[in-house]
Scaffold this active site. Structure first.
Site, mmCIF file in Angstrom:
data_model
loop_
_atom_site.group_PDB
_atom_site.id
_atom_site.type_symbol
_atom_site.label_atom_id
_atom_site.label_comp_id
_atom_site.label_asym_id
_atom_site.label_seq_id
_atom_site.Cartn_x
_atom_site.Cartn_y
_atom_site.Cartn_z
ATOM 1 N N GLY A 73 68.054 80.424 44.727
ATOM 2 C CA GLY A 73 69.213 80.717 46.062
ATOM 3 C C GLY A 73 69.583 82.162 46.072
ATOM 4 O O GLY A 73 69.793 82.509 47.349
ATOM 5 N N ASN A 152 81.324 77.356 44.982
ATOM 6 C CA ASN A 152 80.889 76.718 43.692
ATOM 7 C C ASN A 152 81.762 76.683 42.573
ATOM 8 O O ASN A 152 81.653 75.749 41.737
ATOM 9 C CB ASN A 152 79.547 77.730 43.188
ATOM 10 C CG ASN A 152 80.182 79.168 43.380
ATOM 11 O OD1 ASN A 152 80.403 79.629 44.482
ATOM 12 N ND2 ASN A 152 80.355 79.992 42.141
ATOM 13 N N SER A 200 68.843 75.744 46.899
ATOM 14 C CA SER A 200 68.315 76.088 45.391
ATOM 15 C C SER A 200 67.864 74.714 44.635
ATOM 16 O O SER A 200 68.884 73.772 44.767
ATOM 17 C CB SER A 200 69.045 77.015 44.580
ATOM 18 O OG SER A 200 68.530 77.273 43.296
ATOM 19 N N HIS A 202 67.604 73.702 41.408
ATOM 20 C CA HIS A 202 68.214 73.392 40.150
ATOM 21 C C HIS A 202 69.494 72.885 40.343
ATOM 22 O O HIS A 202 69.933 72.253 39.259
ATOM 23 C CB HIS A 202 67.972 74.502 39.488
ATOM 24 C CG HIS A 202 68.795 75.762 39.369
ATOM 25 N ND1 HIS A 202 70.075 75.909 38.657
ATOM 26 C CD2 HIS A 202 68.952 76.737 40.194
ATOM 27 C CE1 HIS A 202 70.509 76.920 39.024
ATOM 28 N NE2 HIS A 202 69.770 77.426 39.848
ATOM 29 N N CYS A 326 81.546 85.816 33.522
ATOM 30 C CA CYS A 326 81.924 86.301 32.459
ATOM 31 C C CYS A 326 80.825 87.420 31.989
ATOM 32 O O CYS A 326 79.813 87.292 32.134
ATOM 33 C CB CYS A 326 81.860 85.186 31.288
ATOM 34 S SG CYS A 326 82.832 83.946 31.553
HETATM 35 N N1 PLP Z 1 74.849 80.301 45.826
HETATM 36 C C1 PLP Z 1 75.901 79.734 45.336
HETATM 37 C C2 PLP Z 1 76.935 79.064 46.222
HETATM 38 C C3 PLP Z 1 75.547 79.318 44.028
HETATM 39 O O1 PLP Z 1 76.290 78.495 43.497
HETATM 40 C C4 PLP Z 1 74.552 79.883 43.349
HETATM 41 C C5 PLP Z 1 74.426 79.591 41.922
HETATM 42 O O2 PLP Z 1 75.260 79.233 41.067
HETATM 43 C C6 PLP Z 1 73.516 80.630 44.130
HETATM 44 C C7 PLP Z 1 74.032 81.133 45.333
HETATM 45 C C8 PLP Z 1 72.586 81.327 43.300
HETATM 46 O O3 PLP Z 1 71.410 80.440 43.234
HETATM 47 P P1 PLP Z 1 70.247 80.546 42.179
HETATM 48 O O4 PLP Z 1 70.866 80.325 40.881
HETATM 49 O O5 PLP Z 1 69.295 79.581 42.669
HETATM 50 O O6 PLP Z 1 69.739 82.012 42.464
#
Ligand code: PLP
Length: 398
Positions: A73, A152, A200, A202, A326
Site C-alpha cells: 500500500g 485505519n 494492499s 495483506h 509506536c
Molecule cells: N494506508 C492505510 C490506510 C493503511 O492502513 C496502511 C497499512 O496499515 C497503508 C496505507 C500501508 O500499507 P502497506 O502496509 O501495505 O504498505
C-alpha cells in the site's frame, strides 16, 4: 483459549487457506518469468492477467488494465501522488487530511519541505471531514487531492462520492487510499469520480508484500519504478508472481464473501462494543459509529494507558493495538485522535480492536471477559485517575 485471539486485523490479516493453495505452485514448480516468450513463462503471465481481473472485479473497475500491481500500500500511495505531480509539474499545491496513514502523510510532509504547499484538512470530533472545507481549499494551483476511504485507526469512512464530485468539478485528479476499505466494503470505482486508488493484499487475507494501484483509463501516469516494461511500462521490476496470484485469490474470496462478512463481522463488533461500554465505566467509542468499517472498534478508557491494556491483554493471548505509531519504548499519541480533538485524559487510553472473517463469537466473548478486570486493575493503579477523580479539571487541562 490456548491459541492466539487475534483482534488486530487492521494491522494485517491471516492468509486465507484458499489463497495459500493458489500461491503454492508459483513458489515451487511454476517459476517461469511472466515476460518470457516460452510457454513456461507466458503461462505464468496469463495467470497474472487472471489475478488482474480478480482485483478489477473487487474494485468494480471497468478494465483489468486499470490495475497496476505494486509491492504494498505504501508504494501505491507514493506512486500515485508522485505520478500526479509529475503529470502536472506547474502545480505546487496538494490537498490531503490530518488523519491519513503515514504512507500519505509522511510523503506530503516530505513534499512540504521540498516547497509544495499542503492543505491539511481537519476532521470533527467524530473523525468526519467537511466537504465544504475541501471545496474552499481547492485552487487553480492544486495538483491533486489525496484522501483516504476509511481510517485505519477509527474505521471512519469518508464520503468519497461527495468528495470526488467536488474535486472533479474543478478538473483536479483525486487519489484515494482504500487500503483499509478494500475487501471490507464495496468500492465500485467505475461509478465514482476517483482517478487513482490504492489497496494492499495483506489487509484482506492475501499475502504481505503485494498491492495494487487502480489508475483510471486516460489518466496521465508516469512510473514510480523505472526499469523494464512490466505492467505495460507503468512499473518496472519482475513481478512478485506468487504474491499477485495470492492477491487475486484473496480479491475473489473477498468479492464472494463481502455481503455476508459485512453483516456477520459488524454484528460481532457491535456485540464487543456494547459489552465493553457497559462493563467498563469511563469508556467511549472514538469515531462516527454509524459511518465506520464493519470490523473496527476504537475505544478509549479514561485515565488509562492503552499500551498497558495491550500488554495485559497480550498475557491472555489477545492481540489488539493502540492504532497509533509506536517507537522504541515511547508512544506518540495518535495523530488521528488528536485531529479529532480527543481530550488528553482519553487520548492515551485508546485501544483498537479489529475483527475479520475468521473472528468467532467465542473470541469476542473471551475479550469481553478479559478486558473489564484489566481496565479495573489499571484504573486503580492510575495516577491520572486518582488526580482526575479528586479534581477533574486537573487532567482535562493537561
Ligand atoms: N494506508 C492505510 C490506510 C493503511 O492502513 C496502511 C497499512 O496499515 C497503508 C496505507 C500501508 O500499507 P502497506 O502496509 O501495505 O504498505
Amino acid at each position: 483459549m490456548d491459541s492466539v485471539v487475534y483482534f488486530d486485523n487492521n494491522a494485517t490479516t491471516r492468509i486465507a487457506p484458499e489463497v495459500l493453495a493458489a500461491m503454492q505452485p508459483y513458489l515451487t514448480e511454476l517459476y517461469g518469468n511472466p515476460s518470457s516468450i516460452h510457454r513456461f513463462g507466458s503461462d505464468v503471465g496469463r495467470k497474472l492477467q487472471q489475478a488482474r481481473e480478480q482485483v478489477a472485479t473487487l474494485l468494480g473497475a471497468a478494465d483489468p488494465l486499470e490495475i497496476i500491481f505494486t509491492s504494498c500500500g505504501t508504494e501505491g500511495d507514493n506512486a500515485a501522488i508522485r505520478a500526479l505531480l509529475e503529470a502536472r509539474p506547474d502545480k505546487r499545491h496538494i490537498v490531503t487530511t490530518q488523519v491519513e496513514h503515514p504512507a500519505v502523510m509522511g510523503l506530503c510532509q516530505h513534499l512540504e519541505k521540498k516547497g509544495y504547499r499542503i492543505t491539511w484538512l481537519g476532521v470533527d470530533s467524530d473523525g468526519m471531514l467537511d466537504p465544504k472545507e475541501l471545496k474552499r481549499a481547492l485552487s487553480d494551483d492544486t495538483a491533486l487531492v489525496s484522501i483516504m476511504w476509511a481510517n485505519n485507526e477509527t474505521g471512519v469512512v469518508f464520503p468519497i462520492k461527495a468528495i470526488g464530485e467536488i474535486v472533479k468539478a474543478r478538473g483536479i485528479p483525486l487519489h484515494v487510499d482504500a487500503v483499509q476499505a478494500a475487501g471490507k466494503v464495496a468500492l465500485n470505482v467505475r461509478g465514482l469520480p476517483v482517478d487513482l486508488l490504492t489497496i494492499s493484499a495483506h489487509k484482506f487475507h492475501g499475502p504481505k508484500g503485494v498491492g495494487a494501484l487502480y489508475v483510471r483509463r486516460g489518466i496521465a501516469f508516469r512510473p514510480f519504478l523505472i526499469g523494464g516494461h512490466q505492467e505495460r511500462g507503468r512499473r518496472g521490476g519482475t513481478e512478485n508472481v506468487a504474491g499477485i496470484v495470492g492477491m487475486g485469490a484473496a480479491a475473489e474470496l473477498a468479492s464472494h464473501h463481502m455481503e455476508a462478512d459485512e453483516t456477520r463481522v459488524s454484528e460481532l463488533r457491535d456485540r464487543l462494543e456494547e459489552s465493553l461500554l457497559e462493563s467498563c465505566p469511563n469508556s467511549k467509542v472514538n469515531g462516527a459509529r454509524e459511518k465506520r468499517l464493519p470490523n473496527t472498534l476504537n475505544l478509549s478508557f479514561k485515565y488509562i494507558e492503552g499500551e498497558a491494556v495491550l500488554v495485559l491483554l497480550d498475557q491472555q493471548g489477545i492481540c489488539a493495538s493502540t492504532g497509533s505509531a509506536c517507537t522504541a519504548g515511547s508512544s506518540e499519541p495518535s495523530h488521528v485522535l488528536r485531529a479529532m480533538g480527543v481530550p488528553p485524559d482519553w487520548l492515551q487510553g485508546a485501544v483498537r480492536f479489529s475483527l475479520s472473517r475468521y473472528t468467532t463469537a467465542e473470541e469476542v466473548d473471551f475479550v469481553n471477559q478479559n478486558v473489564p478486570p484489566i481496565v479495573k486493575r489499571l484504573g486503580g493503579l492510575s495516577a491520572l485517575g486518582k488526580i482526575g477523580k479528586k479534581n477533574p479539571a486537573a487532567t482535562a487541562a493537561g
